[in-house]
Motif scaffolding. Structure first.
Motif, PDB file in Angstrom:
ATOM      1  N   PHE A  92      42.475  30.623  28.969  1.00  0.00           N
ATOM      2  CA  PHE A  92      43.491  30.708  30.010  1.00  0.00           C
ATOM      3  C   PHE A  92      42.981  30.253  31.379  1.00  0.00           C
ATOM      4  N   LEU A  94      42.281  31.820  34.035  1.00  0.00           N
ATOM      5  CA  LEU A  94      42.866  32.487  35.194  1.00  0.00           C
ATOM      6  C   LEU A  94      41.734  33.041  36.069  1.00  0.00           C
ATOM      7  N   PRO A  96      40.137  36.015  37.627  1.00  0.00           N
ATOM      8  CA  PRO A  96      40.273  37.457  37.376  1.00  0.00           C
ATOM      9  C   PRO A  96      40.434  38.295  38.640  1.00  0.00           C
ATOM     10  N   VAL A 100      48.513  38.371  39.664  1.00  0.00           N
ATOM     11  CA  VAL A 100      49.379  37.441  38.927  1.00  0.00           C
ATOM     12  C   VAL A 100      50.044  36.452  39.869  1.00  0.00           C
ATOM     13  N   ASN A 103      47.545  33.897  41.216  1.00  0.00           N
ATOM     14  CA  ASN A 103      47.183  32.927  40.189  1.00  0.00           C
ATOM     15  C   ASN A 103      48.279  31.889  40.023  1.00  0.00           C
ATOM     16  N   TYR A 135      46.519  42.416  37.709  1.00  0.00           N
ATOM     17  CA  TYR A 135      45.488  41.402  37.501  1.00  0.00           C
ATOM     18  C   TYR A 135      45.565  40.862  36.073  1.00  0.00           C
ATOM     19  N   PRO A 136      45.035  39.657  35.832  1.00  0.00           N
ATOM     20  CA  PRO A 136      45.146  39.047  34.505  1.00  0.00           C
ATOM     21  C   PRO A 136      44.684  39.942  33.366  1.00  0.00           C
ATOM     22  N   GLU A 137      43.619  40.733  33.581  1.00  0.00           N
ATOM     23  CA  GLU A 137      43.097  41.573  32.501  1.00  0.00           C
ATOM     24  C   GLU A 137      44.101  42.637  32.059  1.00  0.00           C
ATOM     25  N   LEU A 139      47.222  41.971  31.479  1.00  0.00           N
ATOM     26  CA  LEU A 139      48.253  41.271  30.728  1.00  0.00           C
ATOM     27  C   LEU A 139      47.807  41.053  29.287  1.00  0.00           C
ATOM     28  N   GLN A 143      51.008  36.825  27.625  1.00  0.00           N
ATOM     29  CA  GLN A 143      51.391  36.840  29.030  1.00  0.00           C
ATOM     30  C   GLN A 143      50.423  36.005  29.870  1.00  0.00           C
ATOM     31  N   GLN A 144      49.132  36.092  29.544  1.00  0.00           N
ATOM     32  CA  GLN A 144      48.152  35.301  30.291  1.00  0.00           C
ATOM     33  C   GLN A 144      48.376  33.804  30.087  1.00  0.00           C
ATOM     34  N   GLN A 145      48.708  33.409  28.857  1.00  0.00           N
ATOM     35  CA  GLN A 145      48.947  31.988  28.635  1.00  0.00           C
ATOM     36  C   GLN A 145      50.233  31.537  29.309  1.00  0.00           C
TER      37      GLN A 145
END
Length: 221
Positions: A92, A94, A96, A100, A103, A135-137, A139, A143-145
């Motif tokens: 991904f 992203l 970290p 969201v 990013n 934060y991405p972690e 998700l 969802q991250q993709q």
């Protein structure tokens, strides 16, 4: 939008030169989607990196919207990627430490092309409303993709390059992500070149080509 003409690429190995791409010809029009398939190690990612200007061919020409990448220096190619290209990978990538929403805005802000209305639309379409401040972690993988796809499209690129964008996802999440990707690509009218090992993932795209022994073969999509 994308044109490759007689592109060759080889890599040095202890056993000598290893040809990977041998005279590749490929064209992609505005709004067209193309799946690139091939066995592992066939050179799919190499071709994608060349199309993104992340590497240079040994021979041949690569043009994006009429611009010959060989005539651009590293800084100019970086500017082209920032303003004209969207990149999505299996990982991904992203940031970290960024929430969201930050990013999502990242590439558009770097390109000084942020559109708040489009950003809000993307948050809704990505199914991330109410998750802007996490934060991405926090998700799921899907969802991250989706967020990574949104980040790539936030700049409204002319060309989207995707390398196995559903490769890390389960089948249900992959279907959701792929459907969303194609819908957003249609909204932006950008061209899409997607590397995939899955005929199922390739099926909804307009065209399919297969890379084999350094050459491209057109196949029914």
């Amino acid at each position: 939008m994308l044109s490759l003409r007689q592109v060759h690429k080889a890599f040095s190995t202890p056993q000598g030169e290893l040809p990977v791409l041998n005279g590749i010809d490929l064209s992609l029009d505005e709004g067209e989607s193309l799946a690139l398939m091939g066995e592992s190690g066939s050179g799919k990612s190499t071709l994608l990196h060349l199309a993104a200007g992340l590497d240079v061919p040994d021979q041949g020409s690569i043009k994006i919207d009429g611009q010959n990448l060989a005539q651009l220096d590293d800084a100019a190619r970086a500017q082209l990627r920032c303003h004209q290209l969207g990149l999505v990978f299996q990982q991904f990538h992203l940031v970290p430490s960024l929430k969201v929403i930050d990013n999502l805005r990242l590439q558009a802000r770097l390109a000084q092309r942020e559109d708040p209305e489009w950003t809000n639309h993307l948050i809704h379409r990505l199914g991330l409303s109410g998750r802007e401040s996490v934060y991405p972690e926090q998700l799921s993988g899907g969802q991250q993709q989706r967020l990574a796809i949104g980040r790539a499209l936030a700049v409204r690129p002319r060309l989207l390059l995707a390398d196995e964008p559903t490769g890390n996802l389960d089948e249900q999440s992959a279907d959701t992500v792929l459907g969303l990707l194609l819908e957003l690509v249609a909204e932006t009218r950008c061209a899409l070149l997607m590397v995939t090992h899955s005929a199922r993932v390739a099926a909804p795209l307009d065209r399919l080509v297969r890379l084999k022994r350094g050459h491209l073969q057109d196949e029914p999509a």
